[in-house]
Design an enzyme around this catalytic site. Structure first.
Site, PDB file in Angstrom:
ATOM      1  CG  ASP A 317     -31.422 -39.734 -11.760  1.00  0.00           C
ATOM      2  OD1 ASP A 317     -32.268 -40.155 -10.939  1.00  0.00           O
ATOM      3  OD2 ASP A 317     -31.509 -39.945 -12.978  1.00  0.00           O
TER       4      ASP A 317
HETATM    5  C1  NOJ Z   1     -34.109 -42.291 -11.707  1.00  0.00           C
HETATM    6  C2  NOJ Z   1     -34.593 -41.494 -12.865  1.00  0.00           C
HETATM    7  O1  NOJ Z   1     -33.543 -41.299 -13.781  1.00  0.00           O
HETATM    8  C3  NOJ Z   1     -35.174 -40.148 -12.465  1.00  0.00           C
HETATM    9  O2  NOJ Z   1     -35.726 -39.540 -13.594  1.00  0.00           O
HETATM   10  C4  NOJ Z   1     -36.191 -40.320 -11.384  1.00  0.00           C
HETATM   11  O3  NOJ Z   1     -36.738 -39.075 -11.027  1.00  0.00           O
HETATM   12  C5  NOJ Z   1     -35.543 -40.999 -10.186  1.00  0.00           C
HETATM   13  N1  NOJ Z   1     -35.036 -42.297 -10.594  1.00  0.00           N
HETATM   14  C6  NOJ Z   1     -36.502 -41.186  -9.038  1.00  0.00           C
HETATM   15  O4  NOJ Z   1     -37.445 -42.147  -9.360  1.00  0.00           O
END
Ligand code: NOJ
Length: 919
Positions: A317
């Site tokens: 993530d």
């Molecule tokens: C953080 C989020 O937890 C995730 O779900 C997302 O895909 C990424 N940011 C990118 O935006």
């Protein structure tokens, strides 16, 4: 303690039985049709781990597992694997590194971008949110959220929505859609991102995620199933984020859970996603049993790549990457967005990964495996054929701007505003209408005729956001109707049809009368209009909502997670006001999950209640379709609505509980979340999981259970092949420095070293210490490894999916209109530590009035198994298994015991029509 007596189907159990064990016994066929052996090979020694520590505890640890399993192309990946190997064989080390590391936050046009391989015309991969549509662009569809599509309980719609989203990503030039979501699963009803996922039930979630993954990937883009694993709340997910809210602590929370809970609950839908072929998986911000999700060798190496046989790649993530070498050895394959802190220009990987391979900390086979996994996903979904270049920019909607946004470099056309919607808006309308759940309908208050003398509409949830549908960044406000909650799991609305607009159109088409009050606090005007509607025999429609989202945005003091389960913006008071004046008040709720309806659900003036979920752009049309009877509601709740907040038995951890150290989120409830918890505690909810009514009625009869022939379970055994290495590389650092004259885009992450002295290129003061002091035992070993017993194919041992029984039942539409019913099959696993019932299958059937349809579901070995932490395999206990069929988790009129007693009762599940006698 979950010490149950097991009949260990693997036969691999260790540990002696103790006095508490029931004797191992075989489970007979008991006369079930065609059943030669319902639970084949079931007489085994019982297993118990005398040292097993059940449940979740602070300070729990995650056992190491090395080496990281390498891809082998099994489970339908063979062609993609062969192509990926051929591609990777051509690559230099620098090019391999470029496949694994993002270019940095805002470095290129998508929310995540890998490096490029210009020599081979490989332009890099574009990764883009979200699980409801293409984020950060325009002329895209906003599909209903996960929780709403789950409420359709319709496999075809799961797939259709997945395909539609994938198709739109594809035509925007995206290679990897960052969705779907099955983590959070929904442990705590208040958790901010539950709405992005499907349901707290692992089987409903598992079927939904598998169909969504197939849809997305059939459309030609890679799916990224996220967030792996045990990411069940927003509070304390990121130290930096939380410190902005005034919390002072040093480490992201640790979700602590035992092995049985992991397998029977949280891992279950990920197994289904892997089995469906998900090309990628995103690891989490939080720790799992004390070890970060993106460097946890147990969850990544052992569970995901070992046991579940995952062939794709694991990405972090955004900001969940915390180490260089250890994350790679623990099974991470891609760093996103590539920099340590956003726009820092520094990376755990990039040049550091090049160094780690050059100095032998990361074996060659591991970097080859990382690159192969990435490229296998690419070939699996056919991205090599008909590639579409990126035609949008995630950082601005301006037509012209910088290709490298953070660096303000390379000005040009960046947003082509390509309309990718096709007919998906119509599909989204059907999906949202079919995901609408009718909870109450006294004296057929619904459907409306359209000819009501006066239609009175109340609530800001009926109308527009005064700032416009996209007026709050990432939907970070609760203004107007709630078509979508907030965070990265969003997309920009091309339009948002409000309930008020759609209902007005309905009334206008009948030349009727409609008035509205969309200020929730205009008490006098609200009661005056409701009173008039009452006096003329009209209808009052009250729209209310409850919102939540991702932790980086706070709305009305809710830090992602909801502070409570109450309706927002005075919703309960609004309902009280209207219903005190009008005896025909209909309540429509747009909510991210369960809400407190205890103050009004049984009010006699409230004639109907609808849960309309998080419906997306077609909100108004979908609810009008249901209110006016064009769509007969057939949705079922994908979660339970209880009377009181404590009844759920689980909650968000809102306060630091470990001083300034890592907060400990203990999953002490084990597998008992949502309806399993209510059932265990013997608490009646208001509306249970699986509940939903229709404008017609259905009756259930004629349960038949036919045993299928299944082979004995054979644990996966033997050895893997040795890890392949693909190509050669020079270990001379001089060959890895930036080429002469190379133009570096500021803050961009490159694989190149800035000088040929590795120590100074690494900028690591410890560099040169003996590397193996830091390397986990076995992590470098590319020799053949023992296979994992519960593994053997994508999703685990293929025999887990052997069909044991086919269950059929007759469903009759006893009313006057056609309607949809979702018969559900549950299993009682029978042990003292098992939930009373667990969902195992369902189908959505459309049935004409007076007609009877046959519901059919297949129950597999997995459906009857428990996870045994001792043998590290699935086992079938000696307890009597019971199969139930009905219309919700508590309305199960048909039942049949399998083995053991033939007349087991469900106890507390309402009326039991006698099951069709099989014995
Ligand atoms: C953080 C989020 O937890 C995730 O779900 C997302 O895909 C990424 N940011 C990118 O935006």
């Amino acid at each position: 303690m979950w010490r149950i007596a097991h009949a260990v189907i693997s036969g691999l159990a260790v540990g002696a039985g103790s006095g508490i064990l029931a004797n191992a016994q075989s489970i007979p066929c008991n006369g079930i049709d065609n059943c030669t052996s319902p639970f084949p090979n079931t007489t085994y020694p019982a297993a118990v781990d005398p040292n097993a520590v059940p449940g979740a505890q602070s300070g729990q640890i995650s056992p190491p597992f090395y080496p990281s399993p390498w891809m082998d192309g099994s489970g339908g990946w063979d062609a993609a694997y062969a192509k990926a190997q051929a591609f990777v064989r051509q690559l230099t080390l620098l090019e391999k590194v470029n496949l694994t590391t993002g270019v940095g936050w805002e470095g290129d046009r998508c929310v995540g971008n890998t490096g490029k391989i210009p020599r081979l015309n490989f332009t890099g991969l574009c990764l883009e949110d979200s699980p409801v549509g293409v984020r950060d662009t325009d002329f895209n569809t906003v599909f209903p959220a996960g929780v709403t599509i789950a409420a359709t309980w319709d496999r075809e719609l799961f797939y259709q929505r997945g395909y539609g989203m994938g198709d739109e990503h594809k035509h925007k030039g995206v290679d990897i859609q960052l969705g779907p979501v099955v983590g959070p699963l929904g442990r705590a009803p208040e958790a901010g991102r539950n709405w992005e996922g499907f349901s707290p039930d692992p089987v409903l979630s598992g079927i939904a995620v598998a169909q969504t993954v197939k849809g997305i990937q059939d459309a030609g883009v890679m799916a990224c199933t996220k967030h792996y694993i045990a990411y069940e709340q927003e509070h304390f997910r990121q130290v930096t984020e939380s410190s902005g809210y005034g919390y002072n602590f040093t480490g992201e929370y640790s979700a602590n859970l035992d092995d049985k809970t992991m397998h029977e609950l949280y891992l279950w839908p990920f197994a289904d996603a892997v089995r469906a072929g998900t090309a990628s998986i995103m690891c989490v911000y939080n720790n799992i049993n004390g070890s970060y999700g993106c460097q946890n060798s147990h969850t990544l190496n052992y569970l995901l790549k070992g046991e579940l046989g995952f062939q794709g790649f694991v990405m972090t993530d955004w900001g969940a990457h915390h180490s260089g070498v250890s994350s790679a050895l623990a099974g991470l394959d891609m760093s996103m967005p590539g920099d340590t802190a956003f726009d820092s220009g520094q990376s755990f990987w990039g040049a550091n990964l090049t160094i780690a391979v050059l100095n032998g900390s990361i074996p060659e086979w591991r970097i080859d495996d990382m690159a192969t996994r990435v490229m296998a996903g690419y070939y699996l979904v056919g991205l090599d054929k008909n590639p579409i270049p990126v035609n949008f920019d995630a950082w601005t909607t301006d037509t012209y701007g910088y290709l490298h946004y953070i660096a303000s470099e390379s000005y040009g056309l960046i947003n082509e505003h390509v309309d990718v919607r096709a007919d998906h808006g119509q599909q989204a309308r059907t999906q949202a209408a079919k995901g609408t759940v009718l909870l109450k309908n006294t004296n057929n208050a619904l459907p409306l005729t359209g000819k009501e003398k006066l239609t009175a509409v109340f609530g800001d949830d009926a109308g527009d956001n005064p700032y416009g549908p996209n007026g709050c960044s990432d939907r970070g406000c609760d203004n107007g109707t709630l078509g979508m909650a907030w965070g990265s799991g969003t997309a920009n609305f091309p339009y948002l049809i409000t309930p008020l607009t759609a209902i007005q159109n309905e009334v206008f088409s009948n030349m009727g009368a409609i008035e509205d009050v969309t200020d929730n606090y205009a008490y006098d005007q609200i009661s005056a209009l409701a009173r008039r509607a009452d006096q003329v025999g009209g209808v009052s429609l009250v729209f209310v909502n409850a919102d939540s989202g991702e932790g980086y945005i706070v709305v009305d003091t809710n830090e992602g997670d909801r502070n409570n389960l109450t309706l927002w913006r005075g919703g309960a008071e609004l309902i009280a006001n209207v219903s005190s004046q009008h005896n025909n008040t209909v309540v429509v709720m747009h909510t991210v999950g369960p809400v407190d309806i205890s103050s009004f659900y049984d009010h006699p003036n409230i004639t109907a209640i609808i849960w309309a979920g998080i419906p997306g752009e077609q909100s108004g049309n979908a609810i009008a379709d249901v209110l006016y009877g064009r769509v007969n509601p057939g949705g079922k709740l994908p979660f339970t609505i209880g009377k009181n907040r404590p009844d759920y038995g689980t909650d968000v951890l809102y306060r630091l509980n470990n001083g300034t150290d890592q907060p400990q989120l203990n999953f002490q409830e084990g597998v008992f979340i949502d309806y399993r918890s209510f059932d265990k505690q013997g608490i009646d909810p208001i509306y249970e999981f699986g509940y939903g009514i229709s404008y017609t009625n259905f009756s259930y009869s004629n349960l038949k259970i036919v045993g299928q022939r299944a082979n004995n379970y054979v644990p996966n055994a033997g050895q893997t092949k040795a890890a392949p290495t693909l190509g050669n590389f020079s270990t001379d650092p001089a060959g890895y420095v930036f080429p002469a004259g190379f133009h570096e885009v500021p803050l961009y992450i490159y694989p190149y070293l800035n000088n040929s002295d590795i120590k100074s290129a690494s900028n690591d003061s410890d560099y040169g210490e003996p590397a193996n002091e830091y390397l986990p035992a076995g992590s470098q070993d590319g020799s053949p490894q023992p296979k994992i017993g519960a593994g053997g194919g994508p999703g685990g041992n293929p025999q887990l999916y052997d069909v044991f029984y086919t269950v059929t039942a007759d469903i009759t539409n006893t009313g006057k209109v056609a309607g949809d019913e979702v018969p559900q099959v549950y299993v009682g696993l029978g042990g003292p530590d098992d939930p009373k019932v667990v969902l195992r299958g369902f189908d959505r059937l459309t049935i004409a009035p007076g007609a009877t349809a046959t519901f059919s579901a297949e129950l597999t070995r997995r459906d009857f198994s428990n996870w045994d932490p001792v043998s590290q395999n699935w086992v079938i206990s000696n307890y009597t298994k019971t199969v139930y069929v009905g219309s919700s988790s508590r309305k199960l009129p048909l039942q049949q015991a399998l083995g053991g007693s033939s007349n087991a009762t469900a106890g507390g599940y309402g009326t039991h029509a006698p099951a069709h006698r099989m014995f």
